[in-house]
Design a protein around this motif. Structure first.
Motif, PDB file in Angstrom:
ATOM      1  N   ILE A   6       0.780  -1.018  -0.201  1.00  0.00           N
ATOM      2  CA  ILE A   6      -0.048  -0.177  -0.092  1.00  0.00           C
ATOM      3  C   ILE A   6       0.926   1.185  -0.054  1.00  0.00           C
ATOM      4  O   ILE A   6       1.691   1.329   0.764  1.00  0.00           O
ATOM      5  N   GLY A   7       0.536   2.056  -0.851  1.00  0.00           N
ATOM      6  CA  GLY A   7       1.377   3.373  -1.048  1.00  0.00           C
ATOM      7  C   GLY A   7       1.866   3.518  -2.490  1.00  0.00           C
ATOM      8  O   GLY A   7       1.417   3.013  -3.587  1.00  0.00           O
ATOM      9  N   GLU A  12       7.863   3.115  -1.571  1.00  0.00           N
ATOM     10  CA  GLU A  12       6.828   1.895  -2.093  1.00  0.00           C
ATOM     11  C   GLU A  12       7.693   1.208  -3.430  1.00  0.00           C
ATOM     12  O   GLU A  12       7.495   0.014  -3.499  1.00  0.00           O
ATOM     13  N   PRO A  48      -4.960   4.204  -0.381  1.00  0.00           N
ATOM     14  CA  PRO A  48      -4.406   3.695   0.935  1.00  0.00           C
ATOM     15  C   PRO A  48      -5.316   3.889   2.098  1.00  0.00           C
ATOM     16  O   PRO A  48      -5.510   2.989   2.909  1.00  0.00           O
ATOM     17  N   VAL A  68       2.071  -2.082   4.441  1.00  0.00           N
ATOM     18  CA  VAL A  68       1.792  -0.686   4.501  1.00  0.00           C
ATOM     19  C   VAL A  68       2.853   0.123   4.539  1.00  0.00           C
ATOM     20  O   VAL A  68       3.695   0.069   5.386  1.00  0.00           O
TER      21      VAL A  68
END
Ligand code: AMP
Ligand code: GLY
Length: 436
Positions: A6-7, A12, A48, A68
């Motif tokens: 996520i990101g 990321e 997100p 995350v």
């Protein structure tokens, strides 16, 4: 393992780049990702903080682990959301519970936590009125440090040279300059020293130290101008020697982990310790409940372990069985930013990259148009990372490569690491068993 990351920033892309080489990762999805992550896996147009959208995707695609990147979903309780849902609960999420994420989500919580556990940090007062604030400010000498209690996209810390300016800034903050985040303000003593960042991965019982880093936050060379999310980073940090490392572990990391355990705060994820080296003694400036950006862009290229091995151990509470292996090479990342950043910045400019050998191009704010052209799409556009046998060489290579990326309005700092390049890298030999 099928993984959802996520990101959408440089951090990321660094995670995605590392996971794409990981034999334990059979499929990688990134929500929402950027043009760089799209080369490592499949981007998914889910925000997100859209927990219901994430839920649907995880169940539909048989996702087996969620990683995350940014703080916001953690502070908003994505881990608790998963645990409260019978279908999602078996899917491990790498990141702390909302209670653990308060270490970043509330500066007042973090300060009280440090106070309870005797963790060195600047003396402070938490205030909700100007009068309380004035009384405390009068006991301090300038400069004055004011921090919005809540998340403020990295902009909630103000440092003022004059008492009157500090009072005026406090008034604005309490009146809602950063929305609800600054209705409560932490005022603290200014610490003089050199900043650096230390990262651990924890399964909530034990922890493993990752390679450390140093971030360059100001927009201008020589550390001048406004704060940014980070204009570059280096790893290792030459002054993080065995003595300082021992002090950081004894005085800061262990009491933090023990405090979380004693307060029954579930934490399975990264803790980022933003530290100040004050004459050889470490103090906590801030906690973050995630990895840093751009620090991840120098930390992960130096990490030899596969992330799936580490994350599985975190999820299963078996981190004690894992050894972290860091490359003896030095890493430097130079962030290329859009014209105007950190103020209003340009978007949609064409990016041309002439690849330089030994460099990684980690995308931060990028996208592709319908014709496949790479375009700028954020204030921080691209982190150029180089690995070499010394920080000096890595910095030279990264700078050369930064010059070979072109887009209208490009800005970058040419002095990333300058302050530490001349320091000896004894630390490299100390942590490395691998001469390669
Ligand atoms: P933070 O968001 O808490 O990391 O604060 C942003 C920046 O403000 C830090 O990276 C430091 O450069 C600076 N800062 C924060 N707290 C202090 C302090 N007590 N003394 C000196 N500088 C500070
Ligand atoms: N580079 C600082 C941060 O990630 O918070």
């Amino acid at each position: 393992m099928r993984i959802l990351l996520i990101g959408s920033g440089g951090r990321e892309h660094a995670f995605a780049w590392k996971l794409a080489q990981d034999p334990g990762c059979s499929a990688l999805f990134i929500a929402p990702g950027n043009a760089g992550t799209a080369e490592c896996g499949t981007n998914v147009p889910v925000s997100p903080t859209d927990f219901a959208g994430i839920r649907d995707f995880v169940l539909r695609e048989g996702i087996e682990m969620v990683v995350v990147g940014p703080e916001e979903p953690l502070v908003r309780g994505i881990v608790d959301y998963f645990q409260a849902d019978a279908e999602l609960a078996p899917v491990p999420v790498i990141g702390p519970s909302a209670a653990g994420a308060q270490l970043e989500g509330s500066k007042a919580f973090a300060k009280k936590f440090m106070e309870r556990w005797g963790i060195p940090t600047a003396p402070y007062r938490e205030v909700t009125s100007v009068e309380e604030g004035k009384a405390f400010l009068r006991t301090l000498s300038p400069p004055y440090v004011l921090k919005a209690d809540g998340l403020a996209a990295g902009k909630g810390v103000l440092i003022l040279e004059e008492y009157q300016a500090a009072v005026a800034a406090l008034q604005n903050m309490l009146a809602g300059q950063f929305g609800e985040a600054s209705r409560r303000v932490v005022i603290e003593q200014f610490l003089r020293g050199i900043e650096f960042s230390v990262f651990v991965l924890t399964d909530g019982q034990t922890y493993k130290l990752l390679p450390e880093a140093k971030d360059y936050k100001r927009v201008g060379e020589g550390d001048i101008g406004p704060n940014t999310g980070g204009m570059g980073a280096v790893s290792p940090v030459p002054f993080f020697d065995a003595d300082l490392k021992q002090k950081v572990e004894e005085r800061i990391i262990r009491p933090t982990i023990q405090g979380l355990i004693a307060e029954s705060i579930p934490y399975k994820g990264f803790i980022f310790f933003g530290l100040m080296n004050v004459g050889g003694d470490p103090y906590v400036i801030e906690y973050n409940c995630r990895m840093g950006d751009p620090e991840t862009e120098v930390v992960l290229p130096r990490l030899k372990n596969h992330l799936t091995e580490l994350f599985r151990a975190v999820a299963e509470g078996k981190l004690a069985e894992v050894e972290i292996e860091a490359s003896p090479q030095a890493a430097v990342t130079v962030m290329l930013t859009a014209g105007g950043y950190p103020g209003d910045y340009r978007k949609g400019d064409r990016i041309e990259i002439t690849p330089a050998p030994g460099c990684l191009y980690l995308h931060a704010g990028t996208r592709r148009d319908a014709d496949g052209h790479l375009l700028t799409n954020g204030g921080r556009v691209l982190a150029v990372t180089s690995l070499a046998s010394s920080l000096l060489l890595a910095a030279k290579q990264a700078l050369y490569a930064a010059g070979e990326v072109h887009f209208e309005g490009k800005n970058y700092r040419r002095d990333i690491g300058q302050d530490v390049l001349s320091l000896p890298l004894y630390h490299l030999q100390a942590i490395s068993t691998d001469p390669a």
